[in-house]
Design a protein around this motif. Structure first.
Motif, short mmCIF file in Angstrom:
data_model
loop_
_atom_site.label_atom_id
_atom_site.label_comp_id
_atom_site.label_asym_id
_atom_site.label_seq_id
_atom_site.Cartn_x
_atom_site.Cartn_y
_atom_site.Cartn_z
N ARG A 1 -0.80 0.29 -8.09
CA ARG A 1 -1.04 -0.43 -6.65
C ARG A 1 -2.01 -1.56 -7.09
N THR B 1 -13.44 -4.18 1.41
CA THR B 1 -12.75 -3.14 1.84
C THR B 1 -13.35 -1.95 0.77
N SER C 1 1.02 -1.35 0.12
CA SER C 1 -0.02 0.06 -0.06
C SER C 1 0.82 1.11 0.05
N HIS C 2 1.98 1.20 0.65
CA HIS C 2 3.01 2.40 0.71
C HIS C 2 3.78 2.50 -0.34
#
Length: 512
Positions: free
Chosen positions: A131, A379, A122-123
């Motif tokens: 992503r 999510t 994610s980072h």
């Protein structure tokens, strides 16, 4: 260059996800081998699998906070090292209790490693499109680990010995560490929340208590059984209270008011109610009932798991066209039909892998249709700042359901065997002898059982009753899985509610 660095980082994280997937699906193939070489009884075999899943559940929510606070790369490296060391301990174990303890340590490391993988990706990939591609690659590699694990486990046993099913993870962990060290950029959140110790400890105690009660309940006295039940219920109530009063809970129960989220969680529960716990017992069916060796069993399990890898694109198209309210219940419905077909195929005269093939394929298609829409819906149903928490609840729901149903399916298997033995052998054996015999039969190692059991040498010299009892026990298990997941499909459909109308559709309807 950033592109090259991100590619290296993705390779390391994908290797870690491969390790996690392999460790779930490759071990069931060697359980019958462990029964003989480690003198493990049926309950030991259950705990060899369950120790891993319970331990994973314990650390899932905590690891994200630790990674935010101390550095995502640092924690990822530490958990990968721990996984490699725990795998080494598993391979060196000389008894069932030692292997169970090592599996628990491996589960702690594996659950933490899985959570770190999500945080790192994610980072590392800031661009939304990049992503998305990274997570697709990560999911595919994890699917390869889960899908090919049984075949890989069977091949390892055929070429070497059971220890290498665990030891193979040591060099793979070292390779993953090399890529993680070279590619992952360190990051942390200076506003990281405090650990929810009360939530973690009470939830872990409740899951362990219920699993222990189901697995060991038959050997416990009435007083102990009642005590464990009360303690487990109390731990679960304490968990709910702790999450209600904690300003930063790891489980925010308010998300369950969102129909999309709650309906998708039924998908997560349904898959681990039936498909994934059953993969632990299916090798026993292939080896104990049908008499196949570990290599053939691994290949047959590949038929069970392969659709899990190839169905996600179709599943996402179904979700895009018909929404999750149709896609997820449809996946569970297909999964349930698969188990009913397996139940029918296993009960046929002269049952073999061909009679099981339709059911295993249909079940595999069902899991493939359910998994991706479930993850994306849990999510996507919440705001972006709560996506991590929603993902944590999704994974926790899966692993908790898996841990409890590993125990439930084992109980049903032994009870089904015992019920058949009770009718076939009549008063020749008392209840205690039948229960002990049922647990030995449930391991699937039938070849020497009659010869080593004096009572059976007289009552069942051909072993026909023993074999039929194992078939009967598996019939109970397959029927439970089928009916249960069909019920969850209906429940999920009801929870999703009516079709959601998009904003443009609402305005058009209002204008009319």
């Amino acid at each position: 260059m950033p592109f090259e660095r991100n590619t290296i980082a993705l390779t390391g994280v994908c290797l870690a996800s491969l390790l996690f997937g392999l460790e779930i699906s490759s071990v069931p193939v060697i359980l019958s081998k462990l029964e003989s070489v480690l003198a493990a009884d049926f309950k030991d075999l259950q705990w060899i699998m369950n120790a891993y899943t319970i331990a994973c559940t314990t650390v899932l929510m905590a690891t994200g906070t630790l990674a935010d606070r101390f550095g995502r790369k640092r924690v990822m490296v530490a958990t990968t090292v721990a996984f490699g060391l725990a795998s080494l301990l598993c391979g060196l174990a000389t008894s069932a209790p030692l292997l169970i303890a090592a599996r628990f340590l491996q589960g702690l490391a594996g659950g933490a490693m899985l959570t770190c993988s999500v945080a790192v990706l994610s980072h590392q990939f800031q661009d939304g499109k990049a992503r998305g591609k990274a997570f697709v690659a990560w999911s595919v590699v994890a699917g390869i680990g889960l899908g090919f694990g049984p075949a890989i486990g069977g091949l390892i046993v055929a070429l070497s010995n059971w220890q290498w099913v665990f030891l193979i993870h040591v060099p793979l962990a070292i390779l993953a560490l090399a890529f993680i060290g070279a590619g992952v950029t360190e990051s942390r959140d200076h506003n990281a929340r405090k650990l929810d110790w009360a939530g973690m400890l009470t939830l872990s105690a409740a899951v362990f208590g219920f699993s222990y009660l189901i697995t060991q309940g038959g050997d416990l006295g009435t007083g102990v059984r009642i005590g464990v039940t009360i303690a487990s219920v109390a731990a679960f109530i304490a968990f709910v209270v702790a999450e209600k009063i904690n300003p930063y809970p790891m489980f925010d129960f308010s998300v369950f008011r969102i129909r999309q989220f709650s309906g998708a969680i039924m998908g997560a529960i349904g898959m681990n109610f039936s498909y994934w716990p059953f993969i632990i017992y299916l090798p026993i069916y292939y080896s104990g009932v049908l008499g196949y060796d570990s290599t053939t069993t691994g290949l047959l399990l590949l038929v069970y798991t392969l659709p899990f890898m190839v169905m996600p694109p179709l599943a996402e198209r179904l979700r895009a066209r018909y929404q999750a309210r149709i896609a997820i219940p449809l996946g569970l419905l297909t999964l349930g039909i698969g188990f009913i077909a397996m139940w029918v195929g296993s009960g046929l005269e002269g049952a073999n892998w061909m009679t099981m093939l339709p059911g295993t394929l249909i079940a595999g298609i069902g899991i493939g249709l359910t998994n991706s829409p479930t993850t994306n819906t849990t999510t996507g149903a919440v705001s972006p700042d709560r996506a991590g928490m929603a993902s944590g609840i999704d994974i926790s729901a899966r692993l908790i359901t898996l841990a409890i149903n590993i125990a439930v399916l084992g109980l049903l298997l032994t009870q089904g065997i015992a019920a058949y033995l009770g009718k076939a052998l009549g008063p020749a054996l008392d209840a205690g002898e039948i229960r002990t015999l049922a647990e030995r039969i449930a391991t699937g190692n039938l070849s020497d059982l009659v010869r080593e059991t004096p009572s059976l040498a007289t009552l069942d010299p051909s072993g026909a009753i023993v074999h039929a009892s194992l078939v009967h026990g598996f019939g109970w298990v397959m029927l439970y899985c089928g009916i249960g997941v069909l019920a969850l499909s209906v429940i999920g459909f009801v929870i999703f509610g009516p079709k959601r109308v998009a904003p443009l559709e609402r305005r058009f309807a209002a204008a009319e």
